[in-house]
Structure formats: structure tokens, C-alpha cells
Design an enzyme around this catalytic site. Structure first.
Site, PDB file in Angstrom:
ATOM      1  NE  ARG A  81      17.730  56.936   8.446  1.00  0.00           N
ATOM      2  CZ  ARG A  81      17.096  55.834   8.834  1.00  0.00           C
ATOM      3  NH1 ARG A  81      17.084  55.505  10.099  1.00  0.00           N
ATOM      4  NH2 ARG A  81      16.478  55.067   7.956  1.00  0.00           N
ATOM      5  NE  ARG A  90      20.125  52.790   7.299  1.00  0.00           N
ATOM      6  CZ  ARG A  90      18.896  52.293   7.441  1.00  0.00           C
ATOM      7  NH1 ARG A  90      18.477  51.862   8.610  1.00  0.00           N
ATOM      8  NH2 ARG A  90      18.087  52.200   6.420  1.00  0.00           N
ATOM      9  CG  ASP A  93      17.257  52.119  11.361  1.00  0.00           C
ATOM     10  OD1 ASP A  93      16.238  52.841  11.267  1.00  0.00           O
ATOM     11  OD2 ASP A  93      17.241  50.887  11.180  1.00  0.00           O
ATOM     12  CG  ASP A  95      14.234  49.644  13.009  1.00  0.00           C
ATOM     13  OD1 ASP A  95      13.939  50.785  12.616  1.00  0.00           O
ATOM     14  OD2 ASP A  95      14.881  48.822  12.328  1.00  0.00           O
TER      15      ASP A  95
HETATM   16  P1  ATP Z   1      13.615  48.112   8.204  1.00  0.00           P
HETATM   17  O1  ATP Z   1      12.228  48.379   8.676  1.00  0.00           O
HETATM   18  O2  ATP Z   1      13.679  46.991   7.217  1.00  0.00           O
HETATM   19  O3  ATP Z   1      14.556  47.928   9.330  1.00  0.00           O
HETATM   20  P2  ATP Z   1      14.561  50.803   7.861  1.00  0.00           P
HETATM   21  O4  ATP Z   1      14.714  50.785   9.344  1.00  0.00           O
HETATM   22  O5  ATP Z   1      15.741  51.158   7.041  1.00  0.00           O
HETATM   23  O6  ATP Z   1      14.043  49.376   7.354  1.00  0.00           O
HETATM   24  P3  ATP Z   1      13.275  53.296   7.846  1.00  0.00           P
HETATM   25  O7  ATP Z   1      13.467  54.102   6.637  1.00  0.00           O
HETATM   26  O8  ATP Z   1      14.132  53.606   9.035  1.00  0.00           O
HETATM   27  O9  ATP Z   1      13.384  51.766   7.464  1.00  0.00           O
HETATM   28  O10 ATP Z   1      11.788  53.406   8.381  1.00  0.00           O
HETATM   29  C1  ATP Z   1      10.681  53.515   7.543  1.00  0.00           C
HETATM   30  C2  ATP Z   1       9.413  53.547   8.369  1.00  0.00           C
HETATM   31  O11 ATP Z   1       9.162  52.290   8.969  1.00  0.00           O
HETATM   32  C3  ATP Z   1       9.413  54.467   9.559  1.00  0.00           C
HETATM   33  O12 ATP Z   1       9.130  55.774   9.209  1.00  0.00           O
HETATM   34  C4  ATP Z   1       8.291  53.880  10.425  1.00  0.00           C
HETATM   35  O13 ATP Z   1       7.077  54.600  10.269  1.00  0.00           O
HETATM   36  C5  ATP Z   1       8.073  52.509   9.847  1.00  0.00           C
HETATM   37  N1  ATP Z   1       8.005  51.436  10.851  1.00  0.00           N
HETATM   38  C6  ATP Z   1       7.107  50.438  10.859  1.00  0.00           C
HETATM   39  N2  ATP Z   1       7.271  49.626  11.889  1.00  0.00           N
HETATM   40  C7  ATP Z   1       8.309  50.097  12.580  1.00  0.00           C
HETATM   41  C8  ATP Z   1       8.964  49.682  13.774  1.00  0.00           C
HETATM   42  N3  ATP Z   1       8.579  48.573  14.460  1.00  0.00           N
HETATM   43  N4  ATP Z   1      10.009  50.402  14.223  1.00  0.00           N
HETATM   44  C9  ATP Z   1      10.438  51.497  13.538  1.00  0.00           C
HETATM   45  N5  ATP Z   1       9.854  51.952  12.416  1.00  0.00           N
HETATM   46  C10 ATP Z   1       8.799  51.263  11.920  1.00  0.00           C
HETATM   47 CA    CA Z   2      15.905  49.200  10.557  1.00  0.00          CA
HETATM   48 CA    CA Z   3      14.010  52.266  10.941  1.00  0.00          CA
END
Ligand code: ATP
Ligand code: CA
Ligand code: CA
Length: 439
Positions: A81, A90, A93, A95
Site C-alpha cells: 500500500r 490502493r 485498505d 479499516d
Molecule cells: P476513510 O477513512 O474515509 O475510509 P481511507 O481509508 O482511504 O479513508 P487512509 O489513508 O487509509 O484513509 O487512512 C488514514 C488514517 O485514518 C489512518 O492512518 C488511520 O490512522 C486513520 N484512522 C482513523 N480511524 C480509523 C479507523 N477506524 N480504521 C482505520 N484507520 C483509521
Molecule cells: Ca477506508
Molecule cells: Ca484506511
């Protein structure tokens, strides 16, 4: 132990293998206790990128939410990633969607994930996996019915947690089906019980899948199958198809399924040109909403049944509305069944989905009725014959309601009827079943 739901997404490279890397990585952070099917989803936000594959996995872990997040970020890196643009393409991902009901709002970590409710690509797999899950704002099943439209197509079965892999749905497996000499079907799909055996749903769906190939311009109207014995998972089955009758407006086919030259079942299917009429059927009964129904294994435990093989083979029937099953004051068996063909506009796939509760529900109805006859001992064969009639099966949605009633019951035979409704209340299929005594 905390239970966590993790969202998975990928739209770069080999998406399926990226998700599999994630599944294996998650098993090192806790115990994988469930996983939704994979859904292929149109990109949202930045729509100028390739479609995603998304899924949700449930784990039980002794980690905190923060150390789980660190673990997820490490798995993302191991899958290559790179963070280039927000909401951009990506490889992987991960979450944290929900963590043991905790509410966390810290720099770099918000739980529950703040954008669940606006994302069908998250809600569809999450509700499939955990229909009763909610947070302080409310139920995710409700949120799914309100979310704005987004292309979301189910492309596999749920995760087989014992083997850490996604099951491949029957109609996906059909893409591998060859037609050189009859049909060959690869026996890897959703509807497998604890013993790795596949029952009537497989035979019926196979017949429908053949119909979809042979007569894509028609729709299924009636199917009868005879069941001989459980089909093992894995390997291949040979399907022999006979065209009994054909006209420009209708056709009748029959088929047998053989494995290593041995017959496992047979079926007949009639198809017709769709005249597009809506048919009238029995009105949907008043039932509890999905979230208030009891999970099937809980129900079985409450009536003293071992949550064993039978429950496993009804796994597609996840939530029951049968308040009086144990004391015998209700003869109707009702269950909400996830629709394994959700998102497909193929009428044969819709019929296969409607057929599943017909095949699965008649068995518990029969067995409980048999338990109330005091003249035993006797046992019934597994289903001898089922005839299903399909009405308007178009767009049946994420769940269907099945209701089984026993029509007659004696020490010689039992006959039953199963009706199936879509969540919008349309009567979409009726099945009749006959089982005979043995022993
Ligand atoms: P989205 O949050 O809208 O799904 P994204 O997944 O594309 O967007 P990323 O770039 O993958 O965003 O993540 C950015 C940051 O979000 C991560 O480094 C992490 O610290 C933060 N973050 C906050 N809450 C969460 C969560 N519940 N799960 C995963 N990451 C989180
Ligand atoms: Ca996400
Ligand atoms: Ca994420």
C-alpha cells in the site's frame, strides 16, 4: 476478548489475492470468526478509478483497538500500500469499522468508523455478516435500506473460517463450467455443511444454471428435483442434459448429476418466455423484523437440539421467527434467509436464491412434525422430491422470508409446502415436498 469488524478493500493489482493476504494477516492479530462474501463495488468519491473488491471480516482479539490499527497498517504495507491521494486507488485498505461497541475519538483513530453509514460498499458486507449489529446511532441493517445507490455486486460466498478462504458462489463457479461434452461443474460453492457435503440446493441451482446457459432469453417457471445423496465438496461433477421439448415460447429440460459415474440426483426444469405479468400469491405473514429474530443456532439450543450438522446445513437461514416452535403451538417455520444471488439480474440466479429456503426449510419443519407423532420409531428419508414454482423473482433484495408448513404427516410419508417472499412482500416462489419413511 474483544470482537472487531474490519473492512477490507482493494482496487489495484490482483484484488482477490490482496484480500486473501489481508485475511491471513488478520488471523495473526486474532481469531477470524467470520467473513462476508466479497462484493465488487463501483468507486465512490473519486470515481475515476477501477472497481473495488470489498469485504468485512470479524475477529476476536485480546488487542486494544489502537494496537489492532497498528497491525492493520502493517498488513497494508506488506501488501504494497502506498498513500498517494485521498480515497485514491490502493492495493489494500483495512479499516476498523466497529470495535466491541467502543466509542473512540483520538488523533488517528475514530471508532466506529465515521463513514460506515454513507457507504453501501461497507454496509452490504457488514449487514450480511452481522445483521443485528448497531452502534449508538442505530442499526446498520436500517442504514443499508437508506443508503444512496451504489453499484455493489456479490461475487463470492462468505469466508470459510476453517480454511481461511472465500467460498465461490455457484453462479460464479458456473463461469468455469465447460460444455464440451455435457456440462462439468466444479464443486466449490457456498452451500456446504459441516461434513463438506452439498444438498438439494446444489442440485436445484445446477439445473437452473444449466437453464440460464441454454435459454438465456427465457425465465424458469417450474423445477422438480429428486435427491439421491449428498454431493461431496471439491472435485468435479458431470451434468447430463436432455432437451425433452423445445418451442419458441417454452422449453423443458432434464438433467442428472454424476460423480465418478455414480448418480447423485436428477431434475426437470421448464422455462417460458417472460410475459412480464405480475402474479398474485399468498400475502406475506406478519413477522418480526430481521434484527429481532433469533439466530438459528440459539433457537436450536433452546429446544435442546445439538447445534450440529443440521444447523450447519441450514447456515443460509440465519435468523428465525418461530416463537412457539418448542411447545408445538405453531406449525409454521419461518426464517429470514440471506439472498446469495443478491445484485444479480439473472432470473435463473434469482430462482436459485428463492429455491434455497424451499429446500432448506422443509427439513426442520418435517423433523419437528415427526417428533410430535408418538407412533415411532421411524425415520424419513432426506427430501425425495421437491417441486418449485417461480413467480416474479426479479430483484428480490438482500433477504427473503421463507415459511414451511407440513400439509400431511403419517408414519408412511410427510408432505409440506414452503412459500418464499421478498422483503418488499412479493410472493416469489412456492415449493411442494414429499418425503417417504424408511426403517
Ligand atoms: P476513510 O477513512 O474515509 O475510509 P481511507 O481509508 O482511504 O479513508 P487512509 O489513508 O487509509 O484513509 O487512512 C488514514 C488514517 O485514518 C489512518 O492512518 C488511520 O490512522 C486513520 N484512522 C482513523 N480511524 C480509523 C479507523 N477506524 N480504521 C482505520 N484507520 C483509521
Ligand atoms: Ca477506508
Ligand atoms: Ca484506511
Amino acid at each position: 476478548l474483544a470482537r472487531a469488524y474490519v473492512g477490507l478493500g482493494s482496487n489495484v493489482g490482483d484484488r482477490r489475492s490482496n484480500l486473501t493476504v489481508a485475511l491471513n494477516g488478520l488471523s495473526n492479530l486474532g481469531k477470524v470468526v467470520g467473513g462476508s462474501p466479497i462484493y465488487e463495488t463501483d468507486p465512490v468519491g473519486n470515481t475515476n478509478q477501477d472497481p473495488f473488491e470489498n469485504a468485512v471480516v470479524a475477529i476476536e482479539t485480546d488487542m486494544s483497538a489502537r494496537s489492532l490499527l497498528d497491525g492493520l497498517l502493517a498488513i497494508e504495507s506488506s501488501a504494497g500500500r502506498e498513500r498517494l491521494e485521498r480515497w485514491g486507488p490502493r492495493t489494500l485498505d483495512l479499516d476498523i469499522l466497529w470495535f466491541d461497541g467502543e466509542v473512540i475519538d483520538e488523533p488517528g483513530l475514530t471508532v466506529p468508523h465515521p463513514r460506515i453509514r454513507e457507504r453501501k460498499f461497507v454496509l452490504a458486507p457488514l449487514v450480511y455478516l452481522a445483521p443485528g449489529l448497531e452502534d449508538a446511532v442505530g442499526s446498520y441493517a436500517k442504514a443499508l435500506t437508506n443508503v444512496s445507490e451504489q453499484g455493489v455486486r456479490r461475487v463470492t460466498g462468505p469466508v470459510d473460517v476453517a480454511n481461511l478462504r472465500w467460498r465461490i458462489g455457484l453462479f460464479e463457479a458456473m463461469d468455469l463450467m465447460t460444455t464440451d461434452a455435457g456440462y462439468t461443474i466444479y464443486l466449490a460453492h457456498d452451500w456446504v455443511n459441516r461434513n463438506g457435503a452439498i444438498f438439494g440446493g446444489f442440485l436445484g441451482s445446477s439445473m437452473l444454471a444449466v437453464g440460464a446457459r441454454e435459454h438465456p432469453d427465457m425465465v424458469p417457471t417450474t423445477m422438480t428435483y429428486r435427491y439421491i445423496k449428498p454431493v461431496p465438496e471439491g472435485g468435479r461433477a458431470d451434468v447430463k442434459v436432455v432437451h425433452e421439448r423445445e418451442s419458441p415460447r417454452s422449453a423443458l429440460m432434464s438433467m442428472t448429476i454424476e460423480i465418478d459415474g455414480e448418480e447423485y440426483g436428477a431434475a426437470h426444469l421448464s422455462v417460458v418466455v417472460d410475459r412480464g405479468e405480475t402474479r398474485v400469491g399468498r400475502a406475506m405473514p406478519d413477522v418480526l423484523p430481521i434484527e429481532e429474530c433469533r439466530p438459528v443456532d440459539e433457537l436450536m439450543a433452546s429446544i435442546g437440539d445439538e447445534p450440529g450438522n443440521s444447523v450447519e446445513s441450514w447456515r443460509p437461514l440465519e435468523r428465525w421467527d418461530v416463537p412457539d416452535l418448542a411447545d408445538g403451538t405453531s406449525d409454521a417455520f419461518r426464517a429470514w434467509c440471506p439472498n446469495p444471488m443478491e445484485g444479480s439480474d439473472n432470473p435463473y440466479a434469482a430462482a436459485a436464491a428463492a429455491f434455497l429456503p424451499i429446500d432448506a426449510l422443509i427439513w426442520p419443519a418435517t423433523m419437528t412434525a415427526a417428533g410430535r407423532l408418538s407412533t415411532g420409531p421411524f425415520i424419513f428419508t432426506p427430501t425425495v422430491e421437491i417441486t418449485a414454482r417461480f413467480a416474479d423473482t426479479s430483484n428480490p433484495g438482500g433477504f427473503q422470508l421463507g415459511e414451511a408448513v407440513v400439509d400431511h404427516m403419517s408414519t408412511k410419508s410427510v408432505a409440506g409446502t414452503v412459500r418464499v417472499w421478498s422483503t418488499d412482500g412479493r410472493h416469489i416462489a412456492t415449493g411442494h415436498s414429499l418425503n417417504l419413511t424408511i426403517g
